[in-house]
Design an enzyme around this catalytic site. Structure first.
Site: not given
Length: 682
Positions: A424-425
């Site tokens: 996600l990052d």
């Protein structure tokens, strides 16, 4: 083939003089570069005619562009503590496949990083760490270092003084058990039958993090089969134990001597499992073993390796050997090749990286160059985004789908390839750069798919984790296997902040509820002193930069009390030289309170970017911070710092992203210059 100093991904200083695509560039407004340690590609001007920011930005921009690969990505070295290179030597001796010249170079690297305390730390300048020290000592002895050598005597004394090798963590004791140095009762009972447990059971693979999953599955095979390492030189380390390992009765001491009811319950179940292990039918064990084998083979991931992370890759290679795969079997050959690609081999020393970071490096370098502006910087960013576009994971099956089965893919991995585990990052960072590209419409389908995936991965508390949603079975941190405290992947402020940044930037109406919940999560996560914890970067400076940046994009103004408290905290942390610094010690202290550490260019850049985002661009603190970056820039246009920039796992495993001192200071200088020329402080 390992990376060497002549690798095209690591150009020499001479290569910086002709950055690709920059030869015919007109200067970006206010950012004209000059002759600087070589023939720069822009029209020269006398130094006295230049603003210091222009001079620094031009040099840093051209140096960064010069390190871009021909395909468009950036890849900087990613260095971990000495456990990784030590484990590479241990792996060679486990398999009996020893590359003697490589072993000598790794041993040189290990000796050079021994601490003044006699052992080995988890990060540059850190305190003694028992597990790292035991592995480094064992690796050096395997490589031929005499126990009577001065450095080995110092290491042994430091280990024994602190209780001996029996005090190592679980993963180290498993390695020692494989070499016959400790009995198997000295490690947790983790039978391969775990693979057969139903989803509702208190422990299940989907209830732990991706890194735990990929490390654990091949480890289940090893700990069930209990093989004995080849160890062709018959090296042992009994001298590192204060009590003979077969007589040691306290392998499972809790940190600080604590033993709460839940921990005692898990230890009782551990003992019960050992007693009943002989009763497991052979057919059940075989079925579980084949399920673990199939799970591992599905995720071997070619020459990028299982999970694309070193610990899982080592376990996979050793498990393949234990399962009877011949050394020339294509799957075993490929698994070994994946590990060899992580090596960084120089003339006299070598080390092994924990993984590659091209997507992360490329997204952040692209953001820095977009802030810098000008034709060459924007062309390099566009080339990077086109490469990133090709790496998006859209239809591939991923473990994250166990909790979100109806959600379409759309994320990016951290590494070159890791299809089961988008991050996600990284995804948020890529979307951020695509959204602020010169032609954002070119990337609109990619951005749309990515945002759909990100919103679908929001956890119940409103936050976002790294690889999974709602990976929050905190009771599992009490099991004997989890003494490293990193079994789970819960939501964190820094990842949530990155997702807030892109949701706010793009501003899709359907994302507003998720955005509001995420902002509420960030407000609840603020520390009492005004900072935010940094899970994936060191530490509170990183977390505070992440959140203040998100707040700025989300329209949380400078007059907001949360922003004001954070700004005050950052100013209090500024060093006398104008920079900021923070040690990984704060993870052990679990507090941002304490004396400041020496300034570093990347942490100073984070602090400056945070203050600029918070509307403090005209403050004395920002001016002094910018001057610190000017003073510390190197002749090659970049910055350098030996400190470790991030935790892999807080208090257990730390990393040094070599790229952080290349793109973050450039980003901060460019942001400062741009705000100054706009006549605004926000």
């Amino acid at each position: 083939m390992s990376r060497t100093s002549s690798d095209p991904l690591e150009p020499s200083a001479a290569d910086f003089s002709t950055p690709e695509g920059a030869a015919a560039e007109e200067s970006a407004p206010g950012a004209t570069a000059v002759a600087f340690s070589g023939a720069w590609s822009h029209k020269p001007r006398r130094i006295e005619e230049l603003d210091p920011a222009d001079y620094a930005i031009g040099a840093a921009r051209d140096a960064l562009i010069g390190r871009q690969s021909s395909q468009g990505y950036w890849l900087f070295e990613l260095e971990a503590d000495c456990t990784i290179p030590a484990e590479y030597i241990l792996m060679m001796h486990f398999l009996g496949e020893i590359d003697a010249p490589l072993e000598r170079k790794i041993a040189t690297y290990l000796r050079a990083r021994q601490g003044r305390h006699g052992g080995w730390p988890l990060y540059h300048g850190g305190d003694f760490d028992m597990s790292c020290s035991v592995k480094a000592y064992f690796a050096l002895k395997l490589a031929g270092d005499s126990p009577e050598a001065a450095h080995m005597e110092r290491a042994r004394a430091a280990i024994l003084e602190r209780g001996g090798a029996a005090r190592s963590n679980v993963f180290t004791r498993i390695t020692l058990a494989l070499f016959g140095e400790v009995p198997w009762r000295g490690v947790p009972y983790i039978p391969v039958e775990i693979m057969l447990l139903p989803r509702w059971f208190p422990f299940h693979l989907q209830k732990v993090s991706y890194w735990s999953r990929t490390v654990m599955v091949p480890l289940l095979i090893l700990c069930t089969r209990k093989p004995v390492a080849s160890n062709p030189r018959r090296v042992h380390i009994r001298e590192l134990f204060t009590t003979p390992p077969e007589r040691e009765r306290h392998y499972f001491r809790r940190p600080g001597g604590r033993a709460d009811l839940l921990a005692k319950t898990f230890l009782l179940l551990d003992r019960l499992g050992r007693l009943t292990d002989p009763l497991i039918p052979a057919a059940v064990r075989e079925r579980a073993t084949r399920r673990a084998e199939a799970w591992m083979l599905e995720r071997l991931n070619g020459e990028q390796g299982l999970g694309a992370i070193f610990p899982a890759m080592v376990n996979a290679l050793e498990a393949l050997a234990v399962l009877g795969y011949r050394s020339d079997d294509p799957r075993r050959v490929t698994a070994k090749r994946a590990l060899e690609k992580l090596l960084v081999v120089n003339a006299s020393s070598a080390y092994c990286q924990p993984c590659f970071s091209p997507v992360w490096d490329t997204a952040l370098a692209s953001l820095a160059l977009q802030e810098t502006g000008g034709p060459a910087a924007l062309a390099a960013s566009a080339k990077a985004l086109d490469w990133l576009r090709s790496q998006q994971l859209l239809e591939q099956p991923g473990d994250w789908q166990a909790r979100r089965p109806g959600l379409a893919g759309g994320g990016w991995p951290f590494q070159f390839a890791n299809p089961h585990y988008p991050d996600l990052d990284d995804t948020a960072a890529v979307v951020w750069s695509m959204d602020q590209a010169r032609d954002p419409g070119h990337y609109l389908p990619n951005v749309s798919r990515a945002l759909d995936w990100l919103v679908g991965m929001q956890s119940a508390d409103g936050g976002f984790a790294s690889f999974d949603a709602d990976n929050t079975c905190y009771y599992l941190n009490e099991i004997p296997f989890a003494d490293h405290g990193a079994l789970l992947d819960p939501p964190t402020a820094d990842v949530t902040a990155r997702v807030v940044t892109v949701l706010a930037r793009v501003g899709r109406p359907g994302d507003q509820a998720a955005l509001a919940r995420a902002i509420a999560y960030l407000r609840a996560e603020q520390e009492a002193d005004g900072s935010w914890f940094g899970r994936w970067g060191t530490n509170y400076i990183y977390g505070t930069w992440s959140v203040l940046t998100a707040f700025a994009h989300a329209g949380v103004g400078a007059d907001d009390p949360a922003v004001q408290r954070a700004v005050a905290w950052l100013k209090e942390r500024q060093n006398a030289d104008g920079g900021w610094g923070e040690s990984n010690d704060t993870y052990a202290q679990q507090s941002s309170v304490g004396g400041n550490s020496p300034s570093s260019p990347y942490q100073s850049a984070w602090a400056l970017l945070a203050l600029l985002a918070a509307g403090d661009g005209r403050s004395e603190a920002v001016r002094r911070g910018i001057e610190y970056l000017w003073r510390t820039q190197q002749a090659d246009g970049l910055w350098s710092d030996p400190s470790f920039t991030a935790p892999g796992f807080p208090r257990v495993f730390y990393l040094r992203y070599h790229g952080y001192s290349a793109y973050f200071p450039l980003w901060a200088l460019a942001a400062y210059r741009n705000l100054a020329r706009l006549g605004t402080n926000h």
